[in-house]
Design a protein around this motif. Structure first.
Motif, PDB file in Angstrom:
ATOM      1  N   MET A  18       9.736-102.367 -53.206  1.00 57.53           N
ATOM      2  CA  MET A  18       9.469-102.061 -54.607  1.00 57.53           C
ATOM      3  C   MET A  18       8.263-102.836 -55.138  1.00 57.53           C
ATOM      4  O   MET A  18       7.461-102.314 -55.876  1.00 57.53           O
ATOM      5  N   HIS A  19       8.147-104.115 -54.745  1.00 60.66           N
ATOM      6  CA  HIS A  19       7.039-104.928 -55.238  1.00 60.66           C
ATOM      7  C   HIS A  19       5.697-104.402 -54.750  1.00 60.66           C
ATOM      8  O   HIS A  19       4.710-104.454 -55.476  1.00 60.66           O
TER       9      HIS A  19
ATOM     10  N   ILE B 237       0.308 -99.648 -57.804  1.00 63.69           N
ATOM     11  CA  ILE B 237      -0.011 -98.901 -59.031  1.00 63.69           C
ATOM     12  C   ILE B 237      -0.849 -99.744 -59.977  1.00 63.69           C
ATOM     13  O   ILE B 237      -1.756 -99.241 -60.642  1.00 63.69           O
ATOM     14  N   ILE B 238      -0.597-101.045 -60.007  1.00 62.99           N
ATOM     15  CA  ILE B 238      -1.393-101.927 -60.876  1.00 62.99           C
ATOM     16  C   ILE B 238      -2.847-101.941 -60.414  1.00 62.99           C
ATOM     17  O   ILE B 238      -3.765-101.793 -61.224  1.00 62.99           O
ATOM     18  N   VAL B 239      -3.062-102.098 -59.126  1.00 58.83           N
ATOM     19  CA  VAL B 239      -4.432-102.134 -58.598  1.00 58.83           C
ATOM     20  C   VAL B 239      -5.104-100.779 -58.778  1.00 58.83           C
ATOM     21  O   VAL B 239      -6.259-100.697 -59.212  1.00 58.83           O
TER      22      VAL B 239
ATOM     23  N   GLU C  60       0.045 -95.588 -48.341  1.00 58.60           N
ATOM     24  CA  GLU C  60       1.472 -95.227 -48.205  1.00 58.60           C
ATOM     25  C   GLU C  60       2.318 -95.782 -49.360  1.00 58.60           C
ATOM     26  O   GLU C  60       3.435 -95.319 -49.580  1.00 58.60           O
ATOM     27  N   GLU C  61       1.785 -96.733 -50.122  1.00 51.88           N
ATOM     28  CA  GLU C  61       2.489 -97.291 -51.284  1.00 51.88           C
ATOM     29  C   GLU C  61       2.212 -96.503 -52.561  1.00 51.88           C
ATOM     30  O   GLU C  61       2.702 -96.837 -53.627  1.00 51.88           O
ATOM     31  N   ASN C  62       1.454 -95.437 -52.454  1.00 52.72           N
ATOM     32  CA  ASN C  62       1.019 -94.646 -53.610  1.00 52.72           C
ATOM     33  C   ASN C  62       2.122 -93.679 -54.053  1.00 52.72           C
ATOM     34  O   ASN C  62       1.977 -92.470 -53.983  1.00 52.72           O
TER      35      ASN C  62
END
Length: 132
Positions: free
Chosen positions: A1-2, A8-10, A119-121
């Motif tokens: 989750m982190h 998303i912040i970046v 992949e975190e997108n």
């Protein structure tokens, strides 16, 4: 989750930066272009290349920034934005504007993070399109 939250912040930060650059330049496009032309008048870059670039740059910043904000074509938008920034780095070296290069390289580093961790997108329009 982190990792997803960090991503998303970046992505939003770099997208907002690029979008904002374009947003404030487009209404004063003629003045912006004239300023760029004047800045490069003593460089080795010919004016016939500087003029079109000065008119295209704000639109590229606005469009690619918006795509990054939305998470739409994220990978392509990040690569395209990197190309724009690499051209800015090159231009900055030609006019010996070393101070500008630091900011440009920081933007590129964030884009590398966006591309490398695609992949975190998860919070992105790309995922809505993928599901259909």
């Amino acid at each position: 989750m982190h990792k997803k939250t960090a991503y998303i912040i970046v992505r939003m930060a770099i997208g907002l930066s690029m979008f904002g650059h374009g947003l404030v330049r487009i209404p004063k496009l003629e003045a912006f272009s004239n300023g760029i032309i004047k800045t490069f008048e003593n460089s080795m870059l010919p004016e016939f290349l500087v003029i079109p670039f000065s008119y295209v740059l704000p639109f590229a910043e606005l469009i690619f920034g918006l795509l990054l904000i939305l998470g739409l074509f994220t990978r392509v938008a990040a690569i395209a934005t990197s190309i724009v920034l690499l051209s800015l780095v090159f231009g900055s070296t030609l006019i010996e504007s070393w101070g500008n290069i630091t900011s440009q390289l920081i933007h590129i580093a964030f884009l590398v993070f966006v591309i490398q961790n695609i992949e975190e997108n998860t919070y992105a329009i790309d995922n809505i399109i993928k599901q259909k």
